[in-house]
Motif scaffolding. Structure first.
Motif, short mmCIF file in Angstrom:
data_model
loop_
_atom_site.label_atom_id
_atom_site.label_comp_id
_atom_site.label_asym_id
_atom_site.label_seq_id
_atom_site.Cartn_x
_atom_site.Cartn_y
_atom_site.Cartn_z
N ARG A 245 -11.91 35.05 50.60
CA ARG A 245 -11.51 36.45 50.75
C ARG A 245 -10.43 36.61 51.82
O ARG A 245 -9.54 37.45 51.67
N LEU A 246 -10.50 35.83 52.89
CA LEU A 246 -9.44 35.87 53.90
C LEU A 246 -8.10 35.47 53.30
O LEU A 246 -7.07 36.09 53.56
N ALA A 247 -8.11 34.41 52.49
CA ALA A 247 -6.86 33.96 51.86
C ALA A 247 -6.30 35.04 50.94
O ALA A 247 -5.09 35.29 50.92
N LEU A 248 -7.18 35.71 50.20
CA LEU A 248 -6.75 36.74 49.26
C LEU A 248 -6.10 37.91 50.00
O LEU A 248 -5.00 38.36 49.66
N TYR A 249 -6.77 38.40 51.03
CA TYR A 249 -6.26 39.58 51.73
C TYR A 249 -5.11 39.23 52.68
O TYR A 249 -4.24 40.07 52.93
N ALA A 250 -5.09 38.02 53.20
CA ALA A 250 -3.95 37.61 54.03
C ALA A 250 -2.68 37.57 53.19
O ALA A 250 -1.60 37.97 53.65
N GLY B 159 -2.09 39.47 50.66
CA GLY B 159 -1.71 40.86 50.47
C GLY B 159 -1.02 41.45 51.68
O GLY B 159 -0.18 42.35 51.55
N LEU B 160 -1.38 40.95 52.86
CA LEU B 160 -0.77 41.43 54.09
C LEU B 160 0.53 40.70 54.41
O LEU B 160 1.32 41.14 55.23
N GLY B 161 0.73 39.57 53.72
CA GLY B 161 1.93 38.78 53.97
C GLY B 161 1.88 37.95 55.23
O GLY B 161 2.90 37.73 55.89
N ALA C 156 -6.25 43.38 59.51
CA ALA C 156 -5.33 44.43 59.94
C ALA C 156 -5.03 44.34 61.43
O ALA C 156 -3.97 44.78 61.88
N HIS C 157 -5.95 43.76 62.18
CA HIS C 157 -5.71 43.59 63.62
C HIS C 157 -4.60 42.58 63.90
O HIS C 157 -4.07 42.54 65.01
N LEU C 158 -4.26 41.76 62.92
CA LEU C 158 -3.11 40.88 63.11
C LEU C 158 -1.81 41.67 63.21
O LEU C 158 -0.82 41.18 63.75
N ARG C 159 -1.82 42.88 62.65
CA ARG C 159 -0.68 43.79 62.75
C ARG C 159 -0.82 44.76 63.92
O ARG C 159 0.15 45.04 64.62
N GLU C 160 -2.02 45.29 64.09
CA GLU C 160 -2.28 46.29 65.13
C GLU C 160 -3.58 45.92 65.84
O GLU C 160 -4.66 46.08 65.29
N MET C 161 -3.47 45.42 67.07
CA MET C 161 -4.66 45.00 67.82
C MET C 161 -5.27 46.21 68.53
O MET C 161 -5.40 46.27 69.76
N ASN C 162 -5.66 47.20 67.71
CA ASN C 162 -6.20 48.44 68.24
C ASN C 162 -6.84 49.18 67.06
O ASN C 162 -6.93 48.64 65.96
N HIS C 163 -7.28 50.41 67.29
CA HIS C 163 -7.79 51.24 66.20
C HIS C 163 -6.99 52.54 66.14
O HIS C 163 -7.54 53.63 65.97
N SER C 164 -5.69 52.42 66.27
CA SER C 164 -4.80 53.57 66.21
C SER C 164 -4.62 54.03 64.77
O SER C 164 -5.09 53.41 63.81
N GLY D 212 -3.78 50.11 53.31
CA GLY D 212 -2.91 49.37 52.42
C GLY D 212 -3.60 48.16 51.80
O GLY D 212 -3.31 47.77 50.67
N LEU D 213 -4.53 47.58 52.56
CA LEU D 213 -5.27 46.42 52.06
C LEU D 213 -6.50 46.82 51.26
O LEU D 213 -6.86 46.17 50.28
#
Length: 250
Positions: free
Chosen positions: A155-160, A162-164, A211-219, A228-229
């Protein structure tokens, strides 16, 4: 960043630390106290009750003054913890039931066999003639963890993709109050007990941590990445909050 479990798990083995007691209002409260490499006093309430961590040289009197200052919060959280429904404890043996991916699975002992096989809702576990229930439990949990690790990697491979981003390193977590954590170095840690839940909820946790790989927060930007994912993240997040007390204690 981390995705927390609700504070509703059944009691687990007592954590490390010195057992102490303090009076808060009209109640005597027990807590586990430990010293650690940290800058401030920390309080946490999980399935073991109140835990307190303090810098190595902080006087106990200062620690207890801090607890008393937070008495309202501590008692409120403890009352909620005590009132929460508790998780079922699995009694390992022939005919016992566990959940895998949200579906019930019945354990079937296979005396003299060495393998473990899942077919048609039955988990056949081989057991040596001299093996007892403790050995059965150890083998069963090891198999469940292996199953979780393989699924989470997929599942990590699949969603990663999708996130690019490259598929991050995975570690299984045994945390009592966290579904998952994305570390600053990019490693994702997922609670192996997620394997008990439906795949849609596992996918939400995976998407959340990635998603935290893009934004290390909960903004707001973070939740846009999550959406998006995993577009139905609001419903999944709500459902996940109610799942902690249903996770079996293996």
């Amino acid at each position: 960043m981390q995705l927390d479990l609700p504070l509703a798990l059944a009691p687990m083995p007592v954590p490390a630390g010195t057992l102490r007691y303090i009076q808060l209002g009209g109640e005597i409260v027990g807590y586990r106290f430990r010293r650690a490499h940290r800058r401030s006093i920390g309080l946490a309430i999980d399935d073991d009750g109140l835990r307190v961590a303090a810098p190595r040289h902080t006087p106990v009197a200062e620690v207890e003054a801090f607890i008393r200052d937070k008495a309202h919060w501590v008692l409120q959280k403890l009352f909620a913890w005590r009132a929460a429904p508790k998780s079922p404890v699995v009694s390992w043996g022939d005919g016992a039931t566990i959940a895998l991916l949200g579906a019930p699975v019945t354990i079937e002992l296979l005396p003299g066999s060495h393998g473990i096989d899942l077919q048609d809702g039955r988990l056949g576990i081989g057991l040596a003639p001299a093996g007892g229930m403790a050995a059965l439990r150890i083998r069963g949990i090891a198999w469940v963890k292996d199953r979780a690790r393989a699924l989470f990697r997929e599942r990590l491979a699949l969603y990663a993709a999708g996130l690019g981003v490259p598929t991050p390193a995975l570690a299984l977590s045994n945390a009592r109050t966290q579904w998952g954590v994305c570390r600053a170095d990019g490693q994702v840690r997922l609670n192996w007990r997620l394997i008990h839940l439906p795949l849609r909820l596992i996918d939400y946790v995976v998407a959340h941590e990635l998603a935290h790989l893009r934004e290390m927060n909960h903004s707001a930007r973070f939740w846009i990445v999550v959406g998006g994912l995993y577009p139905d993240y609001v419903a999944a997040r709500r459902e996940l909050r109610d799942c902690g007390h249903r996770l079996p204690i293996l």
